[in-house]
Write a protein that holds these residues in place. Structure first.
Motif, PDB file in Angstrom:
ATOM      1  N   ALA A 221      10.747  -0.878   4.834  1.00  0.00           N
ATOM      2  CA  ALA A 221       9.369  -0.829   4.332  1.00  0.00           C
ATOM      3  C   ALA A 221       9.292  -0.024   3.040  1.00  0.00           C
ATOM      4  O   ALA A 221       8.581  -0.410   2.094  1.00  0.00           O
ATOM      5  N   LEU A 222      10.034   1.081   2.939  1.00  0.00           N
ATOM      6  CA  LEU A 222      10.042   1.880   1.716  1.00  0.00           C
ATOM      7  C   LEU A 222      10.623   1.088   0.549  1.00  0.00           C
ATOM      8  O   LEU A 222      10.166   1.202  -0.594  1.00  0.00           O
ATOM      9  N   GLY A 223      11.638   0.283   0.852  1.00  0.00           N
ATOM     10  CA  GLY A 223      12.191  -0.562  -0.205  1.00  0.00           C
ATOM     11  C   GLY A 223      11.183  -1.598  -0.678  1.00  0.00           C
ATOM     12  O   GLY A 223      11.066  -1.865  -1.881  1.00  0.00           O
ATOM     13  N   ARG A 224      10.474  -2.201   0.243  1.00  0.00           N
ATOM     14  CA  ARG A 224       9.458  -3.182  -0.146  1.00  0.00           C
ATOM     15  C   ARG A 224       8.338  -2.534  -0.974  1.00  0.00           C
ATOM     16  O   ARG A 224       7.777  -3.166  -1.868  1.00  0.00           O
ATOM     17  N   LEU A 225       8.006  -1.275  -0.644  1.00  0.00           N
ATOM     18  CA  LEU A 225       6.934  -0.587  -1.358  1.00  0.00           C
ATOM     19  C   LEU A 225       7.391  -0.032  -2.713  1.00  0.00           C
ATOM     20  O   LEU A 225       6.546   0.398  -3.516  1.00  0.00           O
ATOM     21  N   ARG A 226       8.720  -0.037  -2.975  1.00  0.00           N
ATOM     22  CA  ARG A 226       9.250   0.535  -4.224  1.00  0.00           C
ATOM     23  C   ARG A 226       8.764   1.974  -4.409  1.00  0.00           C
ATOM     24  O   ARG A 226       8.290   2.360  -5.465  1.00  0.00           O
ATOM     25  N   GLU A 227       8.913   2.764  -3.370  1.00  0.00           N
ATOM     26  CA  GLU A 227       8.387   4.128  -3.403  1.00  0.00           C
ATOM     27  C   GLU A 227       9.438   5.090  -4.000  1.00  0.00           C
ATOM     28  O   GLU A 227      10.472   5.374  -3.367  1.00  0.00           O
ATOM     29  N   PRO A 228       9.212   5.638  -5.216  1.00  0.00           N
ATOM     30  CA  PRO A 228      10.219   6.527  -5.840  1.00  0.00           C
ATOM     31  C   PRO A 228      10.439   7.806  -5.048  1.00  0.00           C
ATOM     32  O   PRO A 228      11.570   8.344  -5.054  1.00  0.00           O
ATOM     33  N   ASP A 229       9.414   8.302  -4.367  1.00  0.00           N
ATOM     34  CA  ASP A 229       9.569   9.546  -3.610  1.00  0.00           C
ATOM     35  C   ASP A 229      10.549   9.414  -2.455  1.00  0.00           C
ATOM     36  O   ASP A 229      10.980  10.438  -1.880  1.00  0.00           O
ATOM     37  N   ALA A 230      10.882   8.199  -2.087  1.00  0.00           N
ATOM     38  CA  ALA A 230      11.805   7.996  -0.967  1.00  0.00           C
ATOM     39  C   ALA A 230      13.260   8.032  -1.400  1.00  0.00           C
ATOM     40  O   ALA A 230      14.157   8.007  -0.546  1.00  0.00           O
ATOM     41  N   VAL A 231      13.536   8.094  -2.703  1.00  0.00           N
ATOM     42  CA  VAL A 231      14.915   8.017  -3.186  1.00  0.00           C
ATOM     43  C   VAL A 231      15.807   9.117  -2.599  1.00  0.00           C
ATOM     44  O   VAL A 231      16.938   8.831  -2.137  1.00  0.00           O
ATOM     45  N   PRO A 232      15.400  10.382  -2.556  1.00  0.00           N
ATOM     46  CA  PRO A 232      16.290  11.411  -1.986  1.00  0.00           C
ATOM     47  C   PRO A 232      16.683  11.132  -0.546  1.00  0.00           C
ATOM     48  O   PRO A 232      17.867  11.282  -0.167  1.00  0.00           O
ATOM     49  N   VAL A 233      15.731  10.720   0.256  1.00  0.00           N
ATOM     50  CA  VAL A 233      16.040  10.418   1.662  1.00  0.00           C
ATOM     51  C   VAL A 233      16.976   9.230   1.758  1.00  0.00           C
ATOM     52  O   VAL A 233      17.954   9.233   2.527  1.00  0.00           O
ATOM     53  N   LEU A 234      16.722   8.230   0.971  1.00  0.00           N
ATOM     54  CA  LEU A 234      17.548   7.013   1.017  1.00  0.00           C
ATOM     55  C   LEU A 234      18.966   7.308   0.525  1.00  0.00           C
ATOM     56  O   LEU A 234      19.952   6.811   1.104  1.00  0.00           O
ATOM     57  N   ARG A 235      19.098   8.109  -0.512  1.00  0.00           N
ATOM     58  CA  ARG A 235      20.429   8.443  -1.014  1.00  0.00           C
ATOM     59  C   ARG A 235      21.197   9.273   0.006  1.00  0.00           C
ATOM     60  O   ARG A 235      22.420   9.110   0.173  1.00  0.00           O
TER      61      ARG A 235
ATOM     62  N   ASP B   9       0.848  -1.191   0.000  1.00  0.00           N
ATOM     63  CA  ASP B   9       0.000   0.000   0.000  1.00  0.00           C
ATOM     64  C   ASP B   9       0.890   1.250   0.000  1.00  0.00           C
ATOM     65  O   ASP B   9       1.363   1.703   1.052  1.00  0.00           O
ATOM     66  N   ARG B  10       1.103   1.836  -1.171  1.00  0.00           N
ATOM     67  CA  ARG B  10       2.022   2.969  -1.292  1.00  0.00           C
ATOM     68  C   ARG B  10       1.432   4.265  -0.753  1.00  0.00           C
ATOM     69  O   ARG B  10       2.138   5.261  -0.623  1.00  0.00           O
ATOM     70  N   THR B  11       0.125   4.252  -0.416  1.00  0.00           N
ATOM     71  CA  THR B  11      -0.439   5.452   0.219  1.00  0.00           C
ATOM     72  C   THR B  11       0.138   5.673   1.609  1.00  0.00           C
ATOM     73  O   THR B  11       0.005   6.759   2.188  1.00  0.00           O
ATOM     74  N   ALA B  12       0.759   4.631   2.169  1.00  0.00           N
ATOM     75  CA  ALA B  12       1.354   4.749   3.501  1.00  0.00           C
ATOM     76  C   ALA B  12       2.783   5.263   3.451  1.00  0.00           C
ATOM     77  O   ALA B  12       3.439   5.402   4.498  1.00  0.00           O
ATOM     78  N   ALA B  13       3.302   5.541   2.258  1.00  0.00           N
ATOM     79  CA  ALA B  13       4.723   5.904   2.125  1.00  0.00           C
ATOM     80  C   ALA B  13       5.087   7.241   2.766  1.00  0.00           C
ATOM     81  O   ALA B  13       6.157   7.330   3.402  1.00  0.00           O
ATOM     82  N   PRO B  14       4.314   8.322   2.618  1.00  0.00           N
ATOM     83  CA  PRO B  14       4.768   9.623   3.172  1.00  0.00           C
ATOM     84  C   PRO B  14       5.156   9.576   4.637  1.00  0.00           C
ATOM     85  O   PRO B  14       6.235  10.087   5.009  1.00  0.00           O
ATOM     86  N   PRO B  15       4.348   8.989   5.543  1.00  0.00           N
ATOM     87  CA  PRO B  15       4.797   8.935   6.947  1.00  0.00           C
ATOM     88  C   PRO B  15       6.058   8.110   7.121  1.00  0.00           C
ATOM     89  O   PRO B  15       6.894   8.417   8.001  1.00  0.00           O
ATOM     90  N   LEU B  16       6.232   7.094   6.283  1.00  0.00           N
ATOM     91  CA  LEU B  16       7.431   6.264   6.394  1.00  0.00           C
ATOM     92  C   LEU B  16       8.672   7.059   5.979  1.00  0.00           C
ATOM     93  O   LEU B  16       9.756   6.878   6.553  1.00  0.00           O
ATOM     94  N   ILE B  17       8.535   7.933   4.985  1.00  0.00           N
ATOM     95  CA  ILE B  17       9.674   8.749   4.550  1.00  0.00           C
ATOM     96  C   ILE B  17      10.129   9.663   5.685  1.00  0.00           C
ATOM     97  O   ILE B  17      11.335   9.838   5.931  1.00  0.00           O
TER      98      ILE B  17
END
Length: 858
Positions: free
Chosen positions: A667-681, A637-645
């Protein structure tokens, strides 16, 4: 009964047992106006239609009632202790003949007018025309003290012929030598040849047989006196008597019958006379048994002397069928099949004993004639609405004996009969007949439950709803006795194993929506396979809004175990209702139930379950939050990604552990959330002077997440990160949509090349543990002692000179074996754990996804 026979009624042990039995009877009888019925069906006892546990004593008592021709004993709420005492005395007879038992019962309760009613198998209607002088003479024709030669049919016929010859009559004149066709069964001949005697002639013929018996009973029988009796009789009577004796003689020679020939001749004379009158329409069906019973009653003393076979059976301790029942069977056996069918399809079908109905229907079923069998049973059951109260009572009693046949015949017969019984119950004003109808209704409803005939079960539920509007007390009592709600789990299990849920079962569940919702929630709670969970969700959806309302009520006001079981279904079917009620109940429950709730929401497999878990994340116990974050990632469920970021970003919020940040990254990796890339990098690449800014374990998690979001990062990571390939090879697992199980592993489990020691510390003390399986999420080990452990503990795994320390939740496994799940640890311990797993894979690659056999001696 046993105590009376052993000690006598006045013994103190007997009196104590009597008080117990009387108290139980008082509790069993409903307080309302009505009664309780103790019935019998084959070798099983029924209490108000409900089969009782069949032990040796119960089966023996049922056989006794059957042999005595009694179908049930009815106790009204006016029963007195004196009447109950009389019943006990009647039952404690020492003989083994059912006829003696029946006589004692009838003598104890004459005219059946008291508060204890004895219901017989046979319907005995008052029809004075049916009891003729022929029956009276038949009862006198069976005389005692026969000599042995009277038991030999051939000698008796020869004696009569010789006596006739002594009086100057030739065989041609006296018809002593009769040419007969092939000697088949007597019943076949009775059907083919009309009975030639009138009522008066039948009387004289039976008197002649009586005279034969009297002469044979003398100490020195004189054949010439028998010939004299024949000489004085009319020719038609003489011919008929001699022909019957010759017939019985031939039949007795081929079949070795022990019963004296004169007894058999009198029985056949009475039966053939009754058959002839019945076939011509002079004798009604409801008067047949009374004629035969009257004959049996008049010959009671004579048959005690003559019945050699009965005496043998009695001495052997076997129950002997009453003579009236025997004659009734003989009459039914000799009745032509067309007459049987005509009778059973008539309005007088209620007069036919249930066992005779069973015999005929079973014969039809053997011939695969289900249509006629259905018509016969339908005609019989129709009499529950008869205007005659005796008909209603007898059919109600008969239906308890025939319930299994109604379920065997295909179609809607059982459901229609249940409906008819319900209508009769709603209109019945006689409390005694009401009790019998209720017992029949319960018996048919129980049979429908047993055979899983859902149409009939649904009809029974509908009928009880109809009765609830008219007679709520009766409806409540019937519902508890039929026990549909108690059989729902069994119905649901059968439905889950079928490719398609029967529509009739859905009807049953809708009429018991509250109980069905509870059972479905409990079944969902225990389901381990995804297919089962999906089938249960489909079933609840078919039940409609009422089921959702029941689930909401369970969560709102139910006990915590029941409330938690509803969470899984609500997470799939009514998320707004779940999010409205769950936050109100969660603070009341401990960590164990918080853990269960996270699992239940995961089992629900709703597309938006990740958002649902986020909504309750702040209320969950801190030890359960890491598991919840894992499940959010597994949900897709990628709608849950923003709080995870936000949780994954650098700079911990107050009170947030490093493990939660790491779980959010995974969890962000499992969701394949592109918006999380800046934080992860940022986490992966950030440096401080000449060192990496973030802990190596966070960088590994960020690198694995980036590689999942965009595989192009994988090459860059290996080139510039300084991370080892072995470190990156051990990471979180993705959700497998095709997995048949509701619970999936979140990390790869590895069997260690050798066990590592660990210590578990809890409020119960310390316990040593030998760990053989590990993953980044938990593991499995064996205790070296029997120390009791709680659900939460501190784990210390020794790895060389270093330690892996973590807070864990314990999962029960086998005896002395413990499963544990990491809920909090520092990043350094997590990194040591990773290297322990890397080392095991390097030296024993077969340990990956391997399985340990838990041999505690190794």
């Amino acid at each position: 009964m046993k105590y009376v026979r052993l000690y006598g009624f006045d013994h103190k042990r007997t009196q104590a047992q009597f008080e117990v039995a009387w108290g139980e009877l008082q509790q069993a009888i409903p307080k309302r106006k009505g009664s309780v019925v103790l019935g019998v069906a084959e070798d099983r006892l029924l209490l108000d239609g409900v089969p009782l546990e069949a032990g040796h004593a119960e089966r023996g008592f049922a056989r006794l009632l059957n042999a005595a021709g009694l179908t049930s004993i009815q106790f009204s709420n006016q029963v007195s202790v004196e009447e109950f005492e009389n019943l006990v005395h009647a039952f404690s007879f020492s003989g083994s003949k059912a006829e003696d038992f029946a006589s004692r019962i009838k003598a104890a309760f004459p005219d059946n007018q008291g508060s204890i009613r004895i219901n017989e198998v046979k319907f005995i209607a008052s029809d004075s025309a049916g009891v003729s002088a022929a029956a009276q003479i038949a009862s006198q024709s069976l005389n005692p003290e026969f000599k042995d030669w009277l038991n030999d049919p051939t000698k008796l016929v020869q004696l009569i012929a010789a006596a006739e010859g002594a009086h100057g009559r030739s065989p041609a004149d006296g018809q002593t030598s009769i040419t007969l066709p092939e000697h088949d069964a007597i019943s076949t001949r009775a059907k083919e040849i009309p009975f030639p005697l009138t009522e008066k002639e039948t009387i004289n013929a039976l008197r002649l047989l009586t005279r034969f018996g009297e002469l044979g009973a003398e100490s020195a029988p004189k054949p010439e006196l028998i010939g004299l009796e024949l000489h004085h009789s009319e020719e038609n009577i003489r011919t008929t008597v001699l022909q019957m004796l010759d017939e019985l003689s031939a039949y007795g020679q081929s079949h070795k019958i022990e019963k004296p020939i004169l007894m058999r001749a009198a029985e056949q004379m009475a039966i053939r006379y009754a058959l002839e009158r019945f076939e011509t329409g002079e004798l009604k069906v409801n008067a047949v048994h009374k004629l035969l019973e009257e004959m049996s009653r008049q010959t009671a003393n004579l048959r005690k002397i003559l019945s050699v076979q009965e005496d043998k059976m009695s001495k052997a301790g076997m129950l002997v069928e009453s003579h009236a029942d025997l004659l009734d069977r003989m009459f039914w056996a000799e009745l032509p099949e067309t007459s049987k069918k005509k009778t059973l399809l008539s309005e007088d079908a209620a007069c036919v004993p249930a066992r005779n109905v069973r015999q005929y229907v079973e014969l039809l079923l053997q011939r695969r004639d289900r249509e006629t069998a259905s018509a016969v049973l339908h005609s019989y059951a129709q009499q529950v609405t008869s205007k005659d109260p005796e008909y209603r009572a007898r059919v109600a009693g008969g239906l308890t004996h025939l319930a299994d046949l109604f379920s065997v015949v295909e179609g809607t017969l059982l459901a229609d009969t249940v409906q008819k019984l319900g209508e009769a119950l709603g209109k019945e004003s006689d409390p005694e007949i009401e009790a019998l109808l209720g017992a029949a209704f319960v018996r048919l409803g129980s049979e429908a439950n047993k055979r899983k005939q859902y149409r009939a079960v649904a009809q029974a539920c509908e009928t009880m709803e109809y009765l609830a509007s008219r007679r709520p007390t009766l409806a409540k009592e019937l519902r508890s006795r039929i026990g549909v709600e108690g059989r729902l789990p069994e119905f649901l299990e059968a439905a889950l194993n079928e490719t398609r849920v029967p529509p009739e079962l859905v009807g049953v569940l809708r009429r018991n929506s509250e109980a069905a919702a509870e059972h479905l929630a409990e079944r969902f709670f225990r389901s381990m396979r995804r297919e089962e969970c999906d089938r249960i969700v489909e079933l609840v959806q078919e039940l409609g809004p009422s089921a959702n309302d029941c689930l909401r009520e369970m969560l709102k006001a139910g006990p915590q175990r029941q409330a938690v079981s509803s969470v899984g279904l609500l997470s799939r079917l009514d998320v707004p209702g779940l999010l409205e009620l769950l936050p109100l109940r969660l603070p009341e429950w401990n960590r164990f139930y918080h853990d269960v709730i996270v699992r239940q929401i995961a089992y629900g497999a709703a597309p938006d379950r990740g958002r649902t878990l986020l909504e309750v994340l702040e209320i969950l116990d801190a030890a359960v939050v890491p598991q919840a974050l894992d499940e959010i990632g597994m949900s897709g469920d990628r709608t849950a990604a923003p709080p995870l970021i936000v949780m994954a970003a650098a700079g911990e919020a107050e009170g947030r552990s490093a493990l939660l940040q790491l779980k959010a990254i995974e969890a962000l990796g499992r969701l394949r959330e592109p918006d999380a890339v800046p934080v992860l990098r940022s986490l992966f690449e950030a440096k401080k002077m000449f060192k990496w800014q973030h802990h190596r374990e966070l960088r590994i998690a960020a690198a694995q997440a980036l590689a999942k979001i965009d595989p192009r990062y994988a090459t860059q990571i290996m080139a510039e990160s300084g991370l080892e390939s072995g470190e990156l090879a051990i990471g979180p697992l993705d959700c497998a949509p095709a997995c048949p199980w509701v619970r999936q592993r979140r990390y790869e489990r590895i069997v260690l090349r050798k066990a590592v020691p660990a210590t578990i510390s809890s409020s119960w003390g310390k316990s040593m543990l030998s760990v053989r399986e590990l993953s980044l999420g938990g593991g499995m080990g064996t205790k070296d002692d029997t120390l009791r452990i709680g659900s939460e503990a501190e784990l210390d795994i020794q790895v060389g000179m270093r330690h892996v320390r973590a807070q864990v939740l314990l999962r029960r496994a086998r005896v002395n074996e413990v499963g544990f799940e990491f809920v909090d640890t520092d990043l350094e311990s997590r990194h040591r754990l990773r290297h322990l797993l890397m080392d095991s894979l390097e030296h024993a690659p077969e340990g990956r996804n391997g399985k340990w056999k838990y041999d505690r001696r190794s």
